[in-house]
Design a protein around this motif. Structure first.
Motif, mmCIF file in Angstrom:
data_model
loop_
_atom_site.group_PDB
_atom_site.id
_atom_site.type_symbol
_atom_site.label_atom_id
_atom_site.label_comp_id
_atom_site.label_asym_id
_atom_site.label_seq_id
_atom_site.Cartn_x
_atom_site.Cartn_y
_atom_site.Cartn_z
ATOM 1 N N ALA A 43 0.929 -1.057 0.109
ATOM 2 C CA ALA A 43 0.202 0.027 0.021
ATOM 3 C C ALA A 43 1.022 1.324 -0.230
ATOM 4 O O ALA A 43 0.649 2.278 -0.619
ATOM 5 C CB ALA A 43 -0.901 0.072 1.154
ATOM 6 N N ASP A 44 2.020 1.140 0.534
ATOM 7 C CA ASP A 44 2.914 2.439 0.724
ATOM 8 C C ASP A 44 3.347 2.829 -0.786
ATOM 9 O O ASP A 44 3.568 4.112 -1.236
ATOM 10 C CB ASP A 44 4.314 2.166 1.526
ATOM 11 N N GLU A 64 -6.048 -9.376 -1.380
ATOM 12 C CA GLU A 64 -4.802 -8.274 -1.434
ATOM 13 C C GLU A 64 -5.415 -6.802 -1.863
ATOM 14 O O GLU A 64 -5.211 -5.910 -1.226
ATOM 15 C CB GLU A 64 -4.015 -8.729 -2.439
ATOM 16 N N ALA A 65 -6.321 -6.773 -2.509
ATOM 17 C CA ALA A 65 -6.961 -5.374 -3.165
ATOM 18 C C ALA A 65 -7.680 -4.774 -2.194
ATOM 19 O O ALA A 65 -7.575 -3.628 -1.801
ATOM 20 C CB ALA A 65 -7.736 -5.878 -4.338
ATOM 21 N N VAL A 69 -7.111 -1.281 -0.282
ATOM 22 C CA VAL A 69 -8.165 -0.263 -0.493
ATOM 23 C C VAL A 69 -8.320 0.179 1.088
ATOM 24 O O VAL A 69 -8.495 1.486 1.062
ATOM 25 C CB VAL A 69 -9.386 -0.857 -1.009
ATOM 26 N N ARG A 70 -8.393 -0.708 1.842
ATOM 27 C CA ARG A 70 -8.440 -0.381 3.405
ATOM 28 C C ARG A 70 -7.521 0.757 3.721
ATOM 29 O O ARG A 70 -7.483 1.651 4.428
ATOM 30 C CB ARG A 70 -8.749 -1.217 4.392
ATOM 31 N N ASP A 71 -6.172 0.159 3.378
ATOM 32 C CA ASP A 71 -4.976 0.852 3.849
ATOM 33 C C ASP A 71 -5.099 2.342 3.170
ATOM 34 O O ASP A 71 -4.138 3.295 3.847
ATOM 35 C CB ASP A 71 -3.651 0.035 3.677
ATOM 36 N N ARG A 95 -17.669 -4.188 -3.124
ATOM 37 C CA ARG A 95 -17.680 -3.296 -1.971
ATOM 38 C C ARG A 95 -16.490 -2.126 -2.277
ATOM 39 O O ARG A 95 -16.595 -1.247 -1.387
ATOM 40 C CB ARG A 95 -17.289 -3.966 -0.686
ATOM 41 N N TYR A 96 -15.303 -2.230 -2.852
ATOM 42 C CA TYR A 96 -14.399 -1.316 -3.194
ATOM 43 C C TYR A 96 -13.941 -1.028 -4.533
ATOM 44 O O TYR A 96 -13.396 0.081 -4.453
ATOM 45 C CB TYR A 96 -13.107 -1.801 -2.396
#
Ligand SMILES: *Cc1c(COP(=O)(O)O)cnc(C)c1O
Length: 230
Positions: A43-44, A64-65, A69-71, A95-96
């Protein structure tokens, strides 16, 4: 060199390739959207990319996705789901994901629409066209694209945006992408607003742009090549 510098250099090289391919094809670079494929990268890196002006990212695995997305919930970025979708993952993806590019069969349309309804969301959808004569690598046979596209436009919470394709491994990508033109024409005939064409990756974005791609999905040319990850 920091990761930021590396990503900045790679991004500018890819953007230059896109511009050059557009010039060669007599097209406006503003008409081609770069989607950076961040699968297997943290995510970074998504955060760094957004800082460098990236607006669209692609992921191919639900678990993983979803975590990424949450991060990255604080980032304004459009998430494209580009991997094969198992029907039991459709509700989760709905949902994302902002765009689901890999829709290749009617039951999946139904499952995504139901998932989007439950999540109170609207999804953009591309129908993935198989350019591979051998089945199994995802994508809808060209002669079924009409039927799947009609199902998407009939779905209440989905918007048909166009088509997506991956060039087969062992064929000249220009030859493969050329097969998209009649399929695209047929879809545009019935759904003139569905004018996106997502095609082209690190190795064949030039051929895709010359074949009319409006979206290219580039992973390794921006993020690098990862060892030990399948
Ligand atoms: C991984 C992937 C890409 C990016 O591939 P690179 O060769 O790393 O640019 C594009 N499209 C799909 C469907 C992918 O799975």
């Amino acid at each position: 060199m920091t990761r930021d510098d590396e990503l900045r250099d790679n991004l500018s090289a890819v953007r230059e390739r896109i511009e050059r391919a557009c010039r060669a094809a007599g097209r406006d670079p503003a008409d081609v959207t770069l989607i950076v494929v961040t699968k297997t990268w943290p995510a970074d890196d998504v955060r760094r990319l957004v800082g460098l002006g990236v607006t669209d990212v692609g992921e191919n695995r639900d678990q993983e996705a979803g975590a990424k997305v949450r991060d990255c919930a604080d980032l304004a970025v459009r998430w494209h789901f580009i991997g094969q979708v198992q029907r039991n993952k459709a509700a989760s993806i709905a949902r994302y994901a902002d765009v689901v590019q890999s829709v290749d069969r009617v039951p999946l349309v139904t499952a995504l629409d139901r998932g989007a309804a439950r999540a109170g969301r609207e999804l953009d959808v591309l129908v993935q066209v198989s350019l591979d004569p051998e089945p199994g690598r995802g994508g809808c046979p060209p002669d079924q694209v009409g039927q799947v596209s009609d199902a998407v436009t009939a779905a209440e919470h989905l918007t048909l945006r166009g088509l997506m394709a991956v060039a087969p491994l062992h064929e000249d990508p220009a030859t493969a992408f050329a097969r998209l033109a009649p399929v695209r024409e047929q879809v545009l005939d019935r759904h003139p607003e569905a004018d996106w064409l997502s095609a082209g990756m690190s190795g064949d974005l030039e051929q895709a742009i010359s074949a009319g791609a409006t979206h290219v999905r580039v992973g390794s040319a921006v993020l690098g090549v990862r060892e030990n990850v399948g």
